[in-house]
Design an enzyme around this catalytic site. Structure first.
Site, short mmCIF file in Angstrom:
data_model
loop_
_atom_site.label_atom_id
_atom_site.label_comp_id
_atom_site.label_asym_id
_atom_site.label_seq_id
_atom_site.Cartn_x
_atom_site.Cartn_y
_atom_site.Cartn_z
N ASN A 146 0.85 -1.18 0.00
CA ASN A 146 0.00 0.00 0.00
C ASN A 146 0.89 1.24 0.00
OD1 ASN A 146 -1.93 1.96 0.30
ND2 ASN A 146 -2.88 1.09 2.13
N ASN A 151 -5.68 6.72 -1.12
CA ASN A 151 -6.64 6.26 -2.12
C ASN A 151 -7.38 4.99 -1.70
OD1 ASN A 151 -4.92 4.08 -2.60
ND2 ASN A 151 -4.04 4.93 -4.46
N ASP A 152 -7.27 4.61 -0.43
CA ASP A 152 -7.88 3.36 0.02
C ASP A 152 -9.40 3.37 -0.08
OD1 ASP A 152 -5.38 2.45 0.57
OD2 ASP A 152 -5.55 2.51 2.75
N GLY A 172 -5.91 -2.72 0.33
CA GLY A 172 -5.35 -1.40 0.09
C GLY A 172 -4.09 -1.35 -0.74
N ASP A 174 -1.71 -1.06 -3.94
CA ASP A 174 -1.97 -0.21 -5.10
C ASP A 174 -0.76 -0.12 -6.02
OD1 ASP A 174 -0.24 1.46 -3.64
OD2 ASP A 174 -1.90 2.62 -2.79
N ASP A 339 -7.52 -13.85 -19.62
CA ASP A 339 -8.18 -14.68 -18.62
C ASP A 339 -9.31 -15.49 -19.28
OD1 ASP A 339 -8.71 -15.19 -15.65
OD2 ASP A 339 -10.66 -14.47 -16.32
N GLU A 368 -5.06 -18.07 -20.70
CA GLU A 368 -5.33 -19.05 -19.65
C GLU A 368 -6.17 -20.20 -20.20
OE1 GLU A 368 -7.20 -19.16 -15.15
OE2 GLU A 368 -8.29 -18.09 -16.71
#
Length: 627
Positions: A146, A151-152, A172, A174, A339, A368
């Site tokens: 974090n 910006n949490d 949190g 980032d 994905d 994937e």
């Protein structure tokens, strides 16, 4: 007089009706406000000169769309069932200049709206792509570090609580946290950085992982901003680290802005009741499969809060494909990881791969394919068989897979005794299937990732078996990928998957210890970190491992030997799965030893001047540079 009064009252009533009509009509016109235009901008250097603009606003009852200047031309304007959407086919002239163009939308009733649209010059650099010379470091950003606590919990998101005690909650981590630890990543020998998706996931809960996108053109504010993502890309490249972007085509979060206001009913796969996919990609190639099973696999939903996109909708594919190109150009991306590759319509996947790779020929793509059996994995990659005339055969445009088959084989090789088909022999057999692939070296190989159990837990904390896996990962064919925390002996079994996505201690202010530093790690963690770092840095200078051919010998007596070699360099790898030292007679490998007479143990630094017999410690993989 009475007649005149009646006439006056009628005239006043008429004026009131007209006034009310125009007030309503003007109100409707006033609501014709354009809220979104996507892509947000485009480029002058693109190969495909036609692109689609999605225009979104309230009640866009438009007659036509024009654009100023000679560089752009609107070819067609399309309406769907939802009047809030317009789709415009725009042609970019061959000599179109970079700059700002003004579009004018002529609405019903005579009103009009304008918006400015930028065409950018070519980005400064082209994608670098990936090769077996690279080592990928995979990070789940929410769980790494974090770097910016401010910006949490931005006010505009639905899930604002940070709770590190619950694995299903946001923690949190980032982009700033990743940026602050680029030196750490570089010191491990990594040359590519793969982040789990960082686009906006504005879901009410459990979206920390990034796979439930709610805005395809916005970085999640809890991770940072577009500018910060671009800064991370630039600073990574300054350290020789490429950028890999994780993309999802099959589904989006149920709070995605276009899901909350569907352009058309067939934008997603809809069912009378919730229908979940079977997760069985085998149904697409199984000659005995029931049609109902095929349909449920492809059109069923991945989860209740992940809407399954219908990528055969004629306006959705032209929305998705430019989105991928936009991010590559805008953020300096070198490779895409797709994905849930097998879940999207094969017709779309063929169109997507062709369009993206024609536009970005130096970009790498790996996909994937999480299934069981090499032929199944092979079916979805570029392979030796998909040149068949059978129209039902999927013609994949992607060579690289997340190589689950080699993953399973390595796990068995280090966990089970070697038998006729078991243990190291399973690894040998898996590699023999490489003849099916167009380019097996494009596969990304791994010991663990964000969806499977931590490797240290898989080997039950056995250091010998753990180091065996690392040595195999760093010397086998393909592009190795190290999952964050593997170098710190992180543990965790799946069910739930959140157990394998824990925090790096030291990534948050107030943590009891800092695992990013030697002083904050335990003695055992430092031992493993140093081992992985040494192999990672050595691998960066070994042409034999980066570009060499793989030649292996059938396992015998619990020992498996293979060579990575070029015309001028050779590395010998000896894996011993026995619980005792193995004495290996080298005459069997004469064709690969050639004129080499000595060897250096890459890890210990010991030089062996006699290559007639080698004694290999129990449960170990030894790596030798031949001299």
């Amino acid at each position: 007089m009475v007649y005149q009064m009646k006439t006056l009252r009628f005239f006043i009533h008429f004026l009131l009706l007209v006034s009310a009509f125009y007030a309503t009509h003007l109100s409707a016109i006033a609501q014709n406000i354009i809220e979104r235009v996507e892509p947000p901008h485009w480029w002058a250097d693109v190969q495909n000169r036609q692109f689609q603009l999605l225009i979104y606003g309230k009640n866009l009852q438009a007659d036509s769309l024009t654009v100023s200047g000679r560089g752009l031309k609107v070819q067609a304007l399309h309406r769907l069932q939802n009047p809030n959407y317009l789709f415009a086919d725009v042609l970019l002239a061959d000599d179109a200049a970079a700059g700002v163009y003004t579009f004018t939308l002529y609405c019903c009733g005579g009103s009009k709206e304008t918006f400015n649209y930028s065409i950018k010059a070519a980005p400064p650099t082209a994608p670098q792509g990936l090769s077996p010379a690279d080592l990928i470091y995979l990070i789940m950003p929410d769980r790494f570090a974090n770097g910016d606590p401010h910006n949490d919990a931005p006010a505009e998101v639905r899930e604002r609580d940070i709770n590190r005690k619950e694995l299903i909650k946001r923690h949190g981590g980032d982009l700033q946290g990743v940026l602050q630890h680029l030196d750490y990543i570089q010191n491990l020998g990594a040359t590519a950085l793969w982040l789990n998706p960082v686009l906006e996931n504005d879901q009410p809960f459990a979206s920390y992982h990034g796979y439930a996108c709610t805005d395809s053109y916005r970085i999640d504010p809890r991770h940072g901003t577009l500018e910060l993502y671009q800064q991370l890309s630039r600073e990574a490249k300054q350290r020789g680290i490429k950028m890999v972007m994780d993309i999802v085509h099959n589904h989006v979060g149920d709070q995605h802005w276009f899901i909350r206001d569907l352009p058309a009913p067939d934008w997603i796969h809809q069912h009378d009741t919730y229908t979940q996919t079977t997760y069985r990609a085998t149904t697409l190639l199984d000659p005995h499969a029931a049609n109902a099973d095929r349909d449920r696999f492809q059109n069923g939903w991945f989860d209740t809060h992940m809407h399954d996109l219908n990528l055969l909708n004629p306006y959705l594919a032209p929305y998705v494909i430019p989105n991928n190109i936009w991010w590559v150009k805008e953020a300096g991306i070198d490779a895409l990881r797709m994905d849930t590759y097998t879940y999207s319509a094969p017709e779309f996947l063929e169109q997507w791969a062709d369009a993206v790779q024609r536009e970005l020929p130096t970009l790498s793509i790996f996909a994937e394919v999480w299934d069981h059996g090499t032929p199944i994995q092979m079916y979805f990659s570029k392979n030796k068989l998909n040149t068949t005339d059978n129209p039902q055969f999927f013609r994949s445009g992607v060579a690289g897979m997340t190589d689950f088959q080699l993953h399973f084989a390595i796990l068995e090789a280090v966990k089970q005794p070697t038998g006729w088909t078991e243990g190291l022999t399973r690894l040998y057999y898996t590699l023999t299937y490489d003849f099916l692939y167009d380019n097996p070296n494009a596969h990304v190989i791994f010991l663990d990732n964000h969806d499977v159990s931590r490797f240290f837990s898989e080997v039950n904390g056995d250091m010998n078996r753990f180091k065996m896996g690392i040595a195999l990962l760093y010397t086998l064919r393909g592009i190795p990928c190290l999952y964050y925390g593997t170098e710190l002996l992180m543990q965790g079994k799946t069910f739930p998957m959140d157990n394998v996505r824990t925090d790096v201690s030291g990534g948050w202010q107030g943590d009891a210890r800092n695992q990013f530093t030697a002083g904050g790690r335990t003695a055992q963690e430092n031992e493993v970190f140093d081992y992985i770092q040494k192999l990672g840095q050595w691998r960066k200078g070994s042409r034999a491992v980066q570009t060499g051919k793989l030649t292996h010998f059938v396992p015998e007596n619990g020992v498996y030997v293979y060579f990575r070699h070029t015309d001028t360099e050779s590395v010998m790898v000896v894996a011993n799965s026995n619980e005792q030292t193995a004495s290996v007679t080298m005459s069997r490998f004469a064709e690969c030893l050639k004129s080499y007479h000595s060897a250096r143990n890459v890890v210990s630094g010991e030089t062996l001047s006699n290559l007639q017999t080698l004694n290999i410690p129990k449960m170990s993989v030894q790596i030798f540079e031949l001299k």
